[in-house]
Design a protein around this motif. Structure first.
Motif, short mmCIF file in Angstrom:
data_model
loop_
_atom_site.label_atom_id
_atom_site.label_comp_id
_atom_site.label_asym_id
_atom_site.label_seq_id
_atom_site.Cartn_x
_atom_site.Cartn_y
_atom_site.Cartn_z
N THR A 125 0.84 -1.19 0.00
CA THR A 125 0.00 0.00 0.00
C THR A 125 0.88 1.25 0.00
O THR A 125 2.11 1.15 -0.02
CB THR A 125 -0.98 -0.03 1.18
OG1 THR A 125 -1.91 1.04 1.06
CG2 THR A 125 -0.26 0.05 2.51
N SER A 126 0.24 2.42 0.01
CA SER A 126 1.03 3.66 -0.10
C SER A 126 0.39 4.80 0.67
O SER A 126 -0.84 4.90 0.76
CB SER A 126 1.16 4.07 -1.58
OG SER A 126 -0.07 4.50 -2.13
N TRP A 127 1.22 5.64 1.24
CA TRP A 127 0.81 6.92 1.83
C TRP A 127 -0.40 6.77 2.73
O TRP A 127 -1.40 7.47 2.62
CB TRP A 127 0.52 7.94 0.73
CG TRP A 127 1.68 8.25 -0.17
CD1 TRP A 127 2.82 7.52 -0.35
CD2 TRP A 127 1.78 9.38 -1.05
NE1 TRP A 127 3.63 8.12 -1.29
CE2 TRP A 127 3.01 9.26 -1.74
CE3 TRP A 127 0.95 10.45 -1.36
CZ2 TRP A 127 3.45 10.20 -2.68
CZ3 TRP A 127 1.38 11.38 -2.31
CH2 TRP A 127 2.61 11.26 -2.94
N VAL A 128 -0.31 5.84 3.69
CA VAL A 128 -1.46 5.51 4.54
C VAL A 128 -1.69 6.61 5.59
O VAL A 128 -0.76 7.15 6.18
CB VAL A 128 -1.23 4.15 5.23
CG1 VAL A 128 -2.41 3.81 6.15
CG2 VAL A 128 -1.07 3.05 4.16
N TYR A 129 -2.95 6.92 5.82
CA TYR A 129 -3.32 7.93 6.80
C TYR A 129 -4.63 7.52 7.47
O TYR A 129 -5.31 6.59 7.03
CB TYR A 129 -3.50 9.31 6.14
CG TYR A 129 -4.69 9.35 5.21
CD1 TYR A 129 -5.95 9.72 5.66
CD2 TYR A 129 -4.57 8.99 3.86
CE1 TYR A 129 -7.05 9.74 4.81
CE2 TYR A 129 -5.66 9.00 3.01
CZ TYR A 129 -6.90 9.37 3.49
OH TYR A 129 -7.98 9.37 2.66
N GLY A 130 -4.97 8.22 8.55
CA GLY A 130 -6.23 7.97 9.23
C GLY A 130 -6.37 8.83 10.46
O GLY A 130 -5.49 9.66 10.77
N LEU A 131 -7.45 8.66 11.18
CA LEU A 131 -7.69 9.43 12.39
C LEU A 131 -6.80 8.99 13.53
O LEU A 131 -6.54 9.76 14.46
CB LEU A 131 -9.16 9.29 12.81
CG LEU A 131 -10.21 9.93 11.90
CD1 LEU A 131 -11.60 9.51 12.31
CD2 LEU A 131 -10.08 11.45 11.93
N PRO A 146 -6.46 5.65 2.79
CA PRO A 146 -6.92 5.60 4.18
C PRO A 146 -6.74 4.23 4.82
O PRO A 146 -6.98 3.20 4.16
CB PRO A 146 -8.40 5.96 4.08
CG PRO A 146 -8.79 5.60 2.69
CD PRO A 146 -7.57 5.80 1.84
N ALA A 147 -6.33 4.21 6.06
CA ALA A 147 -6.18 2.95 6.79
C ALA A 147 -7.51 2.20 6.83
O ALA A 147 -7.54 0.96 6.80
CB ALA A 147 -5.67 3.22 8.21
N SER A 148 -8.61 2.93 6.88
CA SER A 148 -9.92 2.28 6.91
C SER A 148 -10.18 1.49 5.64
O SER A 148 -10.79 0.42 5.67
CB SER A 148 -11.02 3.33 7.12
OG SER A 148 -10.98 4.30 6.09
#
Length: 320
Positions: A155-161, A192-194
């Motif tokens: 995966t790439s450039w993962v983000y989340g709350l 997104p991590a979700s």
């Protein structure tokens, strides 16, 4: 062999408190009993701790969401990065093979050198530039060598709350800084991590019902659709916050585009982190979202949380 009818699978989730683990705790609960452990119960730098966690849980599925992710620091902490990202995944895969369990592991776009003109497919030859990228590629190979019954999601450039990530860093900077310089010559897709967690749950469901549904183990690219660079990504974040009434110190006009060379990170990053997700989309029959839609959704959640906190604080003050 598929689980017998009526049996509830046990899913061992490693790294439950991390950015991805937080989301997986939710998504995997649809498919079985999730045994969620963090570093206290499963120290990935300790082989005995890793084996003990698996042998205690005796899972049907092992999901490894833990990793050493300090890309720049890994240039100095190579042994630690390798212990967590190479050795531990290999042990988890060995234990999975002994149990006849599926192992799900996560890798990264950083296994590629970024020199390809187009998006990377799963069969492209990896050539990581950094110690971090090399450690993640080493982990992939250890898992593949230990068991054929694996899913590896790059995966790439993962983000989340939950957890630290670029999106949250830009939100913080936008409220505290009047100018910002951001790299504009590295391309990829914020994911997104979700989304990663939800796709993992879909894949696990396919595995559990593999007698009726197609399930093909192996390596898959998992990222949101579309592409951007870090600077345009930062501008979208700041623009969205401003358009939705968030008081900011930073304006889009004061975000300056710079090159990766100008920024001068200790660890080199691939200029092209674009991942072709055709294999995943065709195999699971799903439509992945465009990257900016989930970024905006996440920012909306940030704003709602902040507004709720303000209302809650105001209520406390009025009661006092």
């Amino acid at each position: 062999m598929p689980l017998e009818y009526g049996m509830f699978p046990r899913i061992l989730l490693i790294g439950a408190n991390g950015q991805l683990g937080f989301e997986l705790t939710r998504s995997l609960a649809l498919h079985g009993t999730v045994v969620a452990v963090d570093r206290r119960q499963c120290d990935l730098t300790d082989a005995d701790s890793v084996r003990g966690a698996v042998r205690t849980a005796r899972p049907d599925i092992i999901v490894n969401a833990a990793a050493y992710t300090a890309v720049d620091l890994a240039e100095r902490e190579i042994d630690l990065a390798n212990a967590v990202n190479v050795v531990a995944p290999g042990i988890l895969a060995e234990e999975a093979a002994n149990l006849g369990a599926l192992v799900v592991h996560y890798s990264t776009d950083y296994v590629f050198d970024g020199l390809k003109a187009g998006a990377y497919v799963e069969t492209d030859v990896p050539n990581p530039l950094s110690a971090y990228g090399k450690s993640k590629l080493g982990g992939e190979r250890m898992v593949q060598a230990a068991t054929a019954n694996h899913l590896i999601f790059r995966t790439s450039w993962v983000y989340g709350l939950h957890g630290g990530n670029f999106l949250k860093s830009i939100v913080r900077a936008a409220t505290t800084r009047e100018s910002l310089s951001v790299v504009s010559d590295q391309w990829g897709a914020p994911t997104p991590a979700s989304l990663v967690a939800d796709i993992t749950a879909v894949a696990v469901g396919r595995y559990l019902n593999r007698a009726e549904q197609g399930f093909v183990p192996g390596v898959y690219h998992l990222a949101a659709l579309g592409e951007t660079n870090w600077c345009e990504y930062a501008k979208l974040i700041v623009r969205y916050l401003a358009d939705n009434g968030v008081p900011l110190a930073l304006s889009v006009d004061n975000i300056r585009a710079i090159t990766a060379e100008e920024y001068g990170s200790p660890a080199p990053r691939p200029a092209n982190s674009r991942l072709d997700t055709s294999k995943l989309r065709d195999g699971l029959g799903i439509a992945l979202p465009q990257w900016h839609r989930d970024v905006e959704r996440t920012l909306r959640e940030f704003i709602d949380i902040a507004e709720f906190a303000l209302v809650t604080d105001a209520c406390k003050i009025s009661k006092e």
